[in-house]
Each structure stands twice: as C-alpha cells, then as structure tokens.
Scaffold this motif. Sequence first.
Motif, PDB file in Angstrom:
ATOM      1  N   VAL A   4       0.834  -1.207   0.000  1.00  0.00           N
ATOM      2  CA  VAL A   4       0.000   0.000   0.000  1.00  0.00           C
ATOM      3  C   VAL A   4       0.866   1.253   0.000  1.00  0.00           C
ATOM      4  O   VAL A   4       0.511   2.273  -0.587  1.00  0.00           O
ATOM      5  CB  VAL A   4      -0.940  -0.013   1.224  1.00  0.00           C
ATOM      6  CG1 VAL A   4      -1.760   1.272   1.294  1.00  0.00           C
ATOM      7  CG2 VAL A   4      -1.856  -1.229   1.167  1.00  0.00           C
ATOM      8  N   ASN A   5       2.035   1.171   0.653  1.00  0.00           N
ATOM      9  CA  ASN A   5       2.915   2.331   0.769  1.00  0.00           C
ATOM     10  C   ASN A   5       3.877   2.480  -0.408  1.00  0.00           C
ATOM     11  O   ASN A   5       4.699   3.389  -0.405  1.00  0.00           O
ATOM     12  CB  ASN A   5       3.719   2.250   2.068  1.00  0.00           C
ATOM     13  CG  ASN A   5       2.831   2.352   3.293  1.00  0.00           C
ATOM     14  OD1 ASN A   5       1.875   3.120   3.303  1.00  0.00           O
ATOM     15  ND2 ASN A   5       3.123   1.564   4.311  1.00  0.00           N
ATOM     16  N   GLY A   6       3.801   1.586  -1.385  1.00  0.00           N
ATOM     17  CA  GLY A   6       4.645   1.738  -2.557  1.00  0.00           C
ATOM     18  C   GLY A   6       5.599   0.578  -2.746  1.00  0.00           C
ATOM     19  O   GLY A   6       5.533  -0.443  -2.066  1.00  0.00           O
TER      20      GLY A   6
ATOM     21  N   VAL B  76      -7.394  -2.618  -1.616  1.00  0.00           N
ATOM     22  CA  VAL B  76      -7.077  -2.466  -3.034  1.00  0.00           C
ATOM     23  C   VAL B  76      -6.922  -0.970  -3.304  1.00  0.00           C
ATOM     24  O   VAL B  76      -7.450  -0.136  -2.575  1.00  0.00           O
ATOM     25  CB  VAL B  76      -8.182  -3.061  -3.945  1.00  0.00           C
ATOM     26  CG1 VAL B  76      -8.250  -4.564  -3.808  1.00  0.00           C
ATOM     27  CG2 VAL B  76      -9.540  -2.440  -3.634  1.00  0.00           C
ATOM     28  N   GLY B  77      -6.187  -0.650  -4.351  1.00  0.00           N
ATOM     29  CA  GLY B  77      -6.025   0.762  -4.652  1.00  0.00           C
ATOM     30  C   GLY B  77      -5.189   1.005  -5.887  1.00  0.00           C
ATOM     31  O   GLY B  77      -4.722   0.078  -6.560  1.00  0.00           O
ATOM     32  N   VAL B  78      -5.008   2.274  -6.165  1.00  0.00           N
ATOM     33  CA  VAL B  78      -4.231   2.722  -7.312  1.00  0.00           C
ATOM     34  C   VAL B  78      -3.399   3.927  -6.884  1.00  0.00           C
ATOM     35  O   VAL B  78      -3.825   4.724  -6.042  1.00  0.00           O
ATOM     36  CB  VAL B  78      -5.155   3.084  -8.506  1.00  0.00           C
ATOM     37  CG1 VAL B  78      -6.136   4.181  -8.116  1.00  0.00           C
ATOM     38  CG2 VAL B  78      -4.349   3.486  -9.719  1.00  0.00           C
TER      39      VAL B  78
ATOM     40  N   GLY C  94       0.546   2.612 -10.730  1.00  0.00           N
ATOM     41  CA  GLY C  94       0.396   1.221 -10.308  1.00  0.00           C
ATOM     42  C   GLY C  94      -0.927   0.926  -9.642  1.00  0.00           C
ATOM     43  O   GLY C  94      -1.661   1.831  -9.212  1.00  0.00           O
ATOM     44  N   VAL C  95      -1.238  -0.369  -9.555  1.00  0.00           N
ATOM     45  CA  VAL C  95      -2.387  -0.869  -8.812  1.00  0.00           C
ATOM     46  C   VAL C  95      -1.871  -1.884  -7.800  1.00  0.00           C
ATOM     47  O   VAL C  95      -0.811  -2.501  -7.993  1.00  0.00           O
ATOM     48  CB  VAL C  95      -3.442  -1.521  -9.735  1.00  0.00           C
ATOM     49  CG1 VAL C  95      -4.037  -0.504 -10.675  1.00  0.00           C
ATOM     50  CG2 VAL C  95      -2.827  -2.682 -10.529  1.00  0.00           C
ATOM     51  N   PHE C  96      -2.614  -2.069  -6.702  1.00  0.00           N
ATOM     52  CA  PHE C  96      -2.153  -2.995  -5.670  1.00  0.00           C
ATOM     53  C   PHE C  96      -3.344  -3.647  -5.004  1.00  0.00           C
ATOM     54  O   PHE C  96      -4.475  -3.123  -5.006  1.00  0.00           O
ATOM     55  CB  PHE C  96      -1.292  -2.271  -4.636  1.00  0.00           C
ATOM     56  CG  PHE C  96      -1.963  -1.103  -3.957  1.00  0.00           C
ATOM     57  CD1 PHE C  96      -2.779  -1.285  -2.844  1.00  0.00           C
ATOM     58  CD2 PHE C  96      -1.781   0.183  -4.445  1.00  0.00           C
ATOM     59  CE1 PHE C  96      -3.386  -0.215  -2.227  1.00  0.00           C
ATOM     60  CE2 PHE C  96      -2.396   1.262  -3.839  1.00  0.00           C
ATOM     61  CZ  PHE C  96      -3.202   1.069  -2.732  1.00  0.00           C
TER      62      PHE C  96
ATOM     63  N   VAL D 159      -0.353 -11.862   5.779  1.00  0.00           N
ATOM     64  CA  VAL D 159      -0.582 -10.736   4.876  1.00  0.00           C
ATOM     65  C   VAL D 159       0.115 -11.026   3.555  1.00  0.00           C
ATOM     66  O   VAL D 159       1.331 -11.270   3.524  1.00  0.00           O
ATOM     67  CB  VAL D 159      -0.052  -9.413   5.468  1.00  0.00           C
ATOM     68  CG1 VAL D 159      -0.347  -8.257   4.515  1.00  0.00           C
ATOM     69  CG2 VAL D 159      -0.676  -9.141   6.829  1.00  0.00           C
ATOM     70  N   ALA D 160      -0.639 -11.020   2.476  1.00  0.00           N
ATOM     71  CA  ALA D 160      -0.092 -11.230   1.138  1.00  0.00           C
ATOM     72  C   ALA D 160      -0.457 -10.038   0.267  1.00  0.00           C
ATOM     73  O   ALA D 160      -1.633  -9.664   0.174  1.00  0.00           O
ATOM     74  CB  ALA D 160      -0.645 -12.514   0.529  1.00  0.00           C
ATOM     75  N   GLY D 161       0.550  -9.417  -0.343  1.00  0.00           N
ATOM     76  CA  GLY D 161       0.309  -8.234  -1.153  1.00  0.00           C
ATOM     77  C   GLY D 161       0.978  -8.335  -2.514  1.00  0.00           C
ATOM     78  O   GLY D 161       1.985  -9.028  -2.687  1.00  0.00           O
ATOM     79  N   LEU D 162       0.391  -7.632  -3.486  1.00  0.00           N
ATOM     80  CA  LEU D 162       0.930  -7.632  -4.847  1.00  0.00           C
ATOM     81  C   LEU D 162       0.705  -6.267  -5.476  1.00  0.00           C
ATOM     82  O   LEU D 162      -0.399  -5.713  -5.411  1.00  0.00           O
ATOM     83  CB  LEU D 162       0.243  -8.714  -5.679  1.00  0.00           C
ATOM     84  CG  LEU D 162       0.772  -8.912  -7.115  1.00  0.00           C
ATOM     85  CD1 LEU D 162       2.171  -9.519  -7.081  1.00  0.00           C
ATOM     86  CD2 LEU D 162      -0.171  -9.814  -7.901  1.00  0.00           C
TER      87      LEU D 162
END
Length: 878
Positions: A346-348, A545-547, A571-573, A587-590
């Motif tokens: 989320v923070n980049g 989720v976000g952009v 980007g999107v995440f 926690v799983a992030g992409l």
Amino acid sequence: MDKIIKVLLLFCTIFQFSYAQTDSTATFDVAGNCGLCKQRIEKAAKIKGVNSAVWDVKTRKITVSYNSNTTLSAIQKAIAMAGHDTPLHRAPDEVYEKLHECCLYERLGEDHEHDEDDHDHEHHGHKGEDHNHYHNHGKGRKETSDHHNHEHIITGVVVNEDDKASLTPIANVNIRWQEGPKGQTTSNESGVFKIKHNEGNKHLVFTAVGMQPVVIEVKDLHEVLVIHAQNNVLSEVVVSRRKKSNYIKALNANRVEVLTALELFKAACCDLSESFETTISVDVVSSDAVTGSKQIQLLGLSGIYTQLTVENLPGPRGFASPLGLNSIAGTWIESIDISKGIGSVVNGYENMAGQINVELKKPHTSERLFFNAYANNMGRTDLNLNLAQKINDKWSVGLLLHDNFMYNKDMNFSHNGFRDVPVGNLFSGINRWHFENGKGLIAQFGVKYLKDKRTGGQTSFNKEDRGSNAIYGLGFDNERIEGFGKIGYVFPENRYRSVGLQLSASNYNQDSYFGLRDYSNKQTNGYANLIFQDILGTIDHKYKVGVSVSYDKYKENIESHDFGRTETVTGVFAEYTYSPTEKFDLVAGLRQDYNSLYGWFTTPRFVVRYNPFEGNTIRISTGRGQRTANIFAENIGMLASARTIDYANLQSSNSAYGLKPEVSWNTGITLDQDFKLFGRESGIAIELFHNNFENQVVIDWENPREVNIYNLDGKSYSNSLQAEFRFMPARHFEARFAYRLLDVKTDYKKAGTLSKPLTAKHRGFMNLAYNLHSGWSFDYTFNVVGKKRLPSTIDNPTEYQLDSYSPAYITMNAQVSKSFGKDKNFSIYVGGENLTNKYQKDPILAFDQPFGQYFDTNLLWGPLTGRMFYTGIRYHIK
C-alpha cells in the motif's frame, strides 16, 4: 490485468458468501473499564437472535452466541449505541460522554482511527503495546509496584454490586489517610473521589454507613483505585495503565518499533537525524567531513534503501534526501515507527531495507502551545514553537515552526583549518488543518516550507569567495515547499469499510557549490494514492485495493553536464490479510506498476505473524523492492573531493543516467519473547534479515583518485543479526542492552568482493533510563562501534595513505531533565554527547592541498566533533 482483477473479484465473492453463512459464535473487543461497563455491554448485546453474551473485564472481549435472526454487525452496533466502541462500530460521542466517570475508557483505535492514511485497524482492537491492563481483587491481588513517597493526587471510584450483579456508584463514602489527620475527602454522586497524598501516607481508610470499613494499602500512587462493595464488605480492584516510551506493536503483522515523544525527550533531538540516539535499530552517520549531511543506515544499507514517510506520505526523497533529515524538527514529532525488512504494498514499491514513518503532532490532539529552546557549546541554537487551536467541534488548526542557527565559523576539532559543520540558518514550518464531522468523514491538509542556507569549507572562507581557487569553500541554498492533503471516509455501518485518498505535491530547489564544482538541481513531485479496504464476510478476512501515481520531473546540472529526466510511475495494488485468531496473521500483497523509463514491474510481498504461546511472537517476511537512483544527490560528498567522475559512461538523455533500476529481495525473521524478571516486565528480541540485490548502482570508491559508478556485475548482499535484552532492575528504571552483527559485501569490477566500506561489522549498545514522578529524569546511552574497512588508498603517496581498517571506538551520551509546576509543564534539560571525546583526528585527506589531486573528504569513519554539552528548556500548555 483484466483476468487478474476478475479472479480477485471472484475470490472475494466466494469468501464473502462462504464465511457469512457459517458464523454462530464470535469473540471480539468491546471497549470498557469496569463492572458497570460489563452490565451495560451484556445487556445491550442481547438483541433478538442473541442466545448469550459474556464480556470479560480483564481481556475487554465479549463472546456472543447468535442465530440467523441477527448479524454480527447488528450486535456490535447495538453495543456501540449503548456507549461502547466495537471493531465495526464507534459509539456516538454524545452517548460516550454521558457514561459514568469510571466507564470513560480509551476509545478503540484512538491512536490512528482519525488518520485516514492508516485504515488498518487491528482486527482485535487491542492496544497492549501501549498500556498494561490488569485487574486484581481484594487482598489476594499481586503486588505490582513499590510505594512512592511523594506528593500526588490519587483518583478512585467506589461502586456497589447487588445480588443481580448490577453495579451502582456509592456517594458520600468517607476516605482518609490512616497515618494522620491530614487528607480527607468523600466520594461524589458518581462514586468518584480524589485525595492528596502526603509524605508518609501509606494506607487509605474507607467508611460508609451500613458497611464494614476497609483499609487499603496504596501500592502505586499513579494507579486508579476501584473500591468494590458486596455483601456490606469493601474490597479493592486496581487498574494500572503505563505509557511506554519505546515498544513493539504486538498485534501488527510487521514488526514495528515505536519511538514515542517520551523516548525522543531522552536526548536533545533537535531534528530527525538526532532522533535515533537511544535505539540500536537505526544508525545515523555523517556522509562526509564538510557538507554536514547525515544519512540513515538500516540493516547495514544506506538510507536510500529505507523508505522515509511522513504520516504515510512521501518524506524527503530524491534530490531532497541527503539534507532531508535536518528538515524535520524533533519537537514536531509525535512518534516514529521503525519497520525493518519489507513493508506493505500500500505504501509503494521503494521499500528495500525497511520503512521509517514519522507521525507529526496533530492539531486536534496536541498541546495548544509547545516551546523549546536549545543551545550548545559549539555555537548552535534551536528555537521551536508549536501552536494548536480547536476552532469548533469539526475544525482544528496547527502551526509548527523550527529555526536553527549555526554561526561558529571556527569550530574545528581536528585543527585542519576546515569547519566541522557548515554555518548558516535553517528555517522550516508547517501549517496544517484537521476536519472531522463525526459521521465518518475525516480530512487533513496543509503546507510545509523549508529554507536552508549554509556555508562551509575552510574557516576563513566567506560566501563572497565562491569560485576562488585560493581558498576552499562550499555552500547550499535549498528551498522546498510542499502541499499535502488526506481525506478518508469510514462507513458508519461498518468501521472496517473505508476509503482514503492521499495527495502531495512538492517543489525542491538546490543551488550549491563545492570548491570549483557547481551543482544545481530542481525536483517537482506529485503523488496520489487511493485506498479502499473492507472485510470478506468476517473480520478474519480483510483486504485493501487501490491505485497510485507518482510523478517526478528532475532538472540536474553538474559541471555543465545536464542529467534532467521525467519519471512517472503508475500502479495498482491488492493486499489480503487473514487473521483467524489473535495469535496469527498472514498478509499477502501484490503491486503491478508501470515506470515511464523502465516499463512494467511486479512487487510481491508476504508477512506472517504467529504467537505460539503467551508472550512469544514470531514474524517472517519476504518481498521485492525497486527504486531509481539519484547518484549525485544521494552521494553528495563525492563532489567535495578531488576525485574525478567519469561522466562519459553516464547518459545525459531523458533517462536515469543510463543505469538500470535497483532491485532487491529482502527476507527476515524476528522473535520477541516477553517475560517477568524480578516481578517486572522484561523481554528479548532477536532479528535476522537478508537482503540480496538483483541489481544495484555501485558507487565504487576503491580507486583513491576516482569515483566509479556502474550497475552491479556479480553479487551484492547484506546480512543483519541483532539481539536485544530489556528489563527493569528497579521501579522507574529501564535498561536495554543490544548487539548487532553486519555482513555487507559487494562485487566490485576491479577490486573483487569486498565488505562495504565505512560500515562497522560489530556494534554494542546500552541505554539506561531512570524517571521519577517528582519530575527528574536521567538517561545514559553507551555505544561500542567496531572497526570499519576503509576504501583503498594504496595508490596514493605514502603521506596520503590510510590503514585498511579504522580503530573501534566508544561513545557515551547523557542527559538530566527536571520538570516543574503543578502540571509538570515546564522543563529544563542539560546533557552531553560524545562524552568520551572520541573523534577522528584526520577526517580530510590532503587538507593542506584542497585543490590538489589527493584532497578527499569522504573517508569519515568516526565522530567528526568531540565532546559537546547542551542545555535547553521546554514549556507547554495543554
């Protein structure tokens, strides 16, 4: 990309359906304090469809059994409407404010729920990392502390429990000290009392009509006494809450060390670069011997690999990074979060070694006025003024000001004729606004300004001598202006559903010179981050989720070479959190981003937290990071030397110097174990992190007359092992001991595999803090820094050659402070740094020939200045 989104949506739908159908028993947090709260909470929870509801006073958790006639959200809403916060619903302020005095609990999520950039409220709502909560009954309770023999106001409440377990306050209870006639009071209509403690008082006597008297020994003057009557017998319940100055967020998936304002007050802490003196986690070192720039080091890696954020917005970065630590005043800081290893998507994507997030003081929660004045024996003076005003129920405004003066032109410990620190003035300020309508909408916005103008070099140099080849000087004229805004909305029907937008824009200008070298740059930055979060069926399954988009326009000119470029990253995440119990988080992030210079790239990240047994926490993290190097601004010390720079290998077209982006993978495991030692809180922590570069921009110092810059061809890695032990030898006395081992190596084109220069392999640390409620505080920090490898100077003439390694050295810092006044709102502090007076005697090579080919200011391995003493005052109005 469309297929990925469709799969994610299908995945969310399946989970939401499956988990919404099966719940019949649930346990969740409900904020409250006492038996009165228990009665109110359980009664409110028993709406239609609820079979049973039991709230535990000690754990502040309720267990409810319910059928298909109701929902978990409806139960939590009913409890909230009765005045008690739940994870999904916040009690209306007007209901909360009407609760009994002893029921006015700390609001759930109070630390962060008003910051729309931090939507990740812990799934169990605990704040165990902030306070210790325990309830002990009657004479059988555990002894919690020693008696404190000083004047203080003791607060308590007296309540009665009937046969149906209903609690009501008891008014007109007589309370007096057993030791003497002085000090007597009665409880008010709410059962609340306050009584002054005098020296020698140890026991309180409680008497009421129709009840058996009771004598209570006061073990801690700072505990809230709850006197509980049942069957005409009074007994005691003790509730203790103690704010820690330094703690680990116990329920956070990533290991986050928090330095509060109390921790920062242990040192002078005039700016961010001086805020890490009482922790081993972060090193702050001078980049060179003349510019005054300082650099963070985390896990043995340069600060450029640590993501620095201010309230989760980008902090000083890019061209502003080398001098950015000086621009954030210590008195502005509310807390600092230090997270090693990989962080949230989320923070980049730039986080490679860790993240440091600085929380500044908020206008709606900080003091109305805070003033700090500081001066030291080296000619430095700092003035700080914080102002905050609540305009009405919705609006608050704050003003943070910082002014730094340094005018001792002759400060030169090594007697080499060069100023140890540039002289001049730095001014910075923030005007910020906060809005909250009480219905879920929260907004912050403001503007920041920095002006930094300083001159360094030889002690006889004046800025009018710029361009002279007879006397060496350097200077900076930096200006930065930034606007920021954050707006968030928390849905009233579901406090886990929220949307937030983060915005910032900045413009940075630097005009500088180093002897005969001119260097100027300009950076225009824009940033936006949109975040949506919700749960999937239950709070066990959360997602974000976000952009985001980041825009940077760089203009850079060095010795007539133009290295300007424009870089945009969009980007999107998505991030999924699975928390089936209080003991486990996954926690799983992409992220998927597109860089206008380098194309598409993917950032996966993964974190697990597990508590196998009480007091034990294990965390594992792994993930990828990527960044674009700004080679001159981030290594500004290379300009302050006679080393030649091979510009021919650097492209001056619209690209990042013709170099590839830096890419690394970070994996870490941490272990925290809390336990009791001498009946007091203690703990150990062990951390192991490995960072492996797929590509790195190598700054090669191994040729003493050149600095070579190129992409990695081979291996580059860092291994970091840290162990820490903390305990309390006595009440109010905190001790921390730590050891760190670093193994950082890089393959150089000509020199082969070498340890990172100017980095200590071993470091030992000790911090002792003793605080008395009379207002006295004593702090002492001891550091042992091991030897460091020095870049090769073997090709220089004998008189300009250095040893291969620097010696190890010891530093000691100490501070004593005293608070005065009824509210302890005026403080005087005195302290000393580098009390061992250990400093590098030869910080500049060939200082007698500043325009010769051997002149080098980049071989700084130890303190640049010797013993320093300071004093200051602090004053605040709440």
